[in-house]
Scaffold this active site. Structure first.
Site, PDB file in Angstrom:
ATOM      1  N   LYS A  87      60.714  -6.571  57.983  1.00  0.00           N
ATOM      2  CA  LYS A  87      61.645  -7.409  57.768  1.00  0.00           C
ATOM      3  C   LYS A  87      63.272  -6.368  57.886  1.00  0.00           C
ATOM      4  O   LYS A  87      63.019  -5.604  56.979  1.00  0.00           O
ATOM      5  CB  LYS A  87      62.035  -8.342  56.637  1.00  0.00           C
ATOM      6  CG  LYS A  87      62.608  -9.555  56.594  1.00  0.00           C
ATOM      7  CD  LYS A  87      62.323 -10.300  55.529  1.00  0.00           C
ATOM      8  CE  LYS A  87      63.197 -11.876  55.634  1.00  0.00           C
ATOM      9  NZ  LYS A  87      62.952 -12.468  54.269  1.00  0.00           N
TER      10      LYS A  87
HETATM   11  O1  G3P Z   1      64.461 -15.103  52.509  1.00  0.00           O
HETATM   12  C1  G3P Z   1      65.409 -15.409  53.099  1.00  0.00           C
HETATM   13  C2  G3P Z   1      66.116 -16.570  52.567  1.00  0.00           C
HETATM   14  O2  G3P Z   1      65.252 -17.495  52.733  1.00  0.00           O
HETATM   15  C3  G3P Z   1      66.889 -16.536  51.426  1.00  0.00           C
HETATM   16  O3  G3P Z   1      67.166 -17.863  51.140  1.00  0.00           O
HETATM   17  O4  G3P Z   1      68.012 -19.334  49.007  1.00  0.00           O
HETATM   18  O5  G3P Z   1      68.596 -16.816  49.014  1.00  0.00           O
HETATM   19  O6  G3P Z   1      69.695 -18.381  50.641  1.00  0.00           O
HETATM   20  P1  G3P Z   1      68.278 -18.127  49.948  1.00  0.00           P
END
Ligand code: G3P
Length: 217
Positions: A87
């Site tokens: 990633k």
């Molecule tokens: O893994 C990346 C993404 O899904 C992060 O989500 O909830 O931290 O905005 P969030």
């Protein structure tokens, strides 16, 4: 449509795997920190542990923000297990790293994507997955799902093979909407995936079936 779980929690990954609908896992440095995973060796072991639980792709994020650092980290992450997808953040050095990994047979997930232009660059660099963060866009009173639709249109216009991985999913209806507009993958908390199970008429109907059965005995 693939279902990934967005966590580094081994118990939740195992629970999602047991459900029988899981295609992979995404992690990020925040999710690893939340599980208390610290130090190089522990981090590497944790990714290996995740790969043991699931059979699909496991996204592991680089910490470096310079090209050489990202390449070094990405190669090491990719060597843990063939399931690992490296990633990489959507920054200039990250685009260079995406191209390097593409040219060297290492699969990638371009993260922190918030615009169609960024998604276009990720696809041009050969990213395996692009991760638009729909929840974080919604959080600032914009429209995360509209971004998925726009990326779908652009990718389909030119036949880009980069898979659209809808990330930052906040609730069950995000998943349903992503399915309707053609996201290739969602990565979600387990709670939002399990929300797909729920319908009151299912509960009422099952209770009636079971009570009719009991009365017939
Ligand atoms: O893994 C990346 C993404 O899904 C992060 O989500 O909830 O931290 O905005 P969030």
């Amino acid at each position: 449509m693939k279902f990934f779980i967005d966590t580094a929690n081994l118990a939740q990954i195992a629970e999602a795997q047991e459900l029988g609908c899981l295609d992979g896992v995404t992690t990020n440095p925040s999710l690893m920190a939340k599980e208390g995973i610290k130090g190089h060796d522990n981090v590497m072991q944790h990714y290996q542990d995740i790969c043991t639980i699931v059979s699909g792709d496991v996204s592991a994020e680089v910490i470096s923000v310079d090209f050489d650092g990202m390449v070094k980290e990405g190669k090491e992450l990719a060597s843990i297990n063939p399931q690992i997808v490296v990633k990489v953040p959507m920054i200039e050095q990250g685009v260079r790293a995406l191209r390097y990994f593409t040219d060297n047979g290492i699969r990638t997930n371009c993260t922190l994507v918030f615009s169609v232009g960024q998604a276009l660059l990720a696809a041009k660099a050969g990213a395996s997955y692009v991760s638009p963060f729909i929840g974080r866009i919604d959080d600032i009173s914009s429209d995360g799902l509209a971004l998925i639709e726009e990326i779908r249109l652009v990718y389909d216009n030119y036949g880009f093979e980069t898979e659209i991985l809808a990330a930052s999913i906040r609730h069950t209806m995000h998943i349903v909407h992503c399915a309707k507009i053609g996201a290739d993958v969602i990565t979600s908390p387990l709670s939002a995936i399990k929300g797909l199970l729920k319908h009151p008429l299912t509960d009422i109907g099952l209770e009636k079936f079971l009570s009719d059965y009991r009365e017939s005995q």
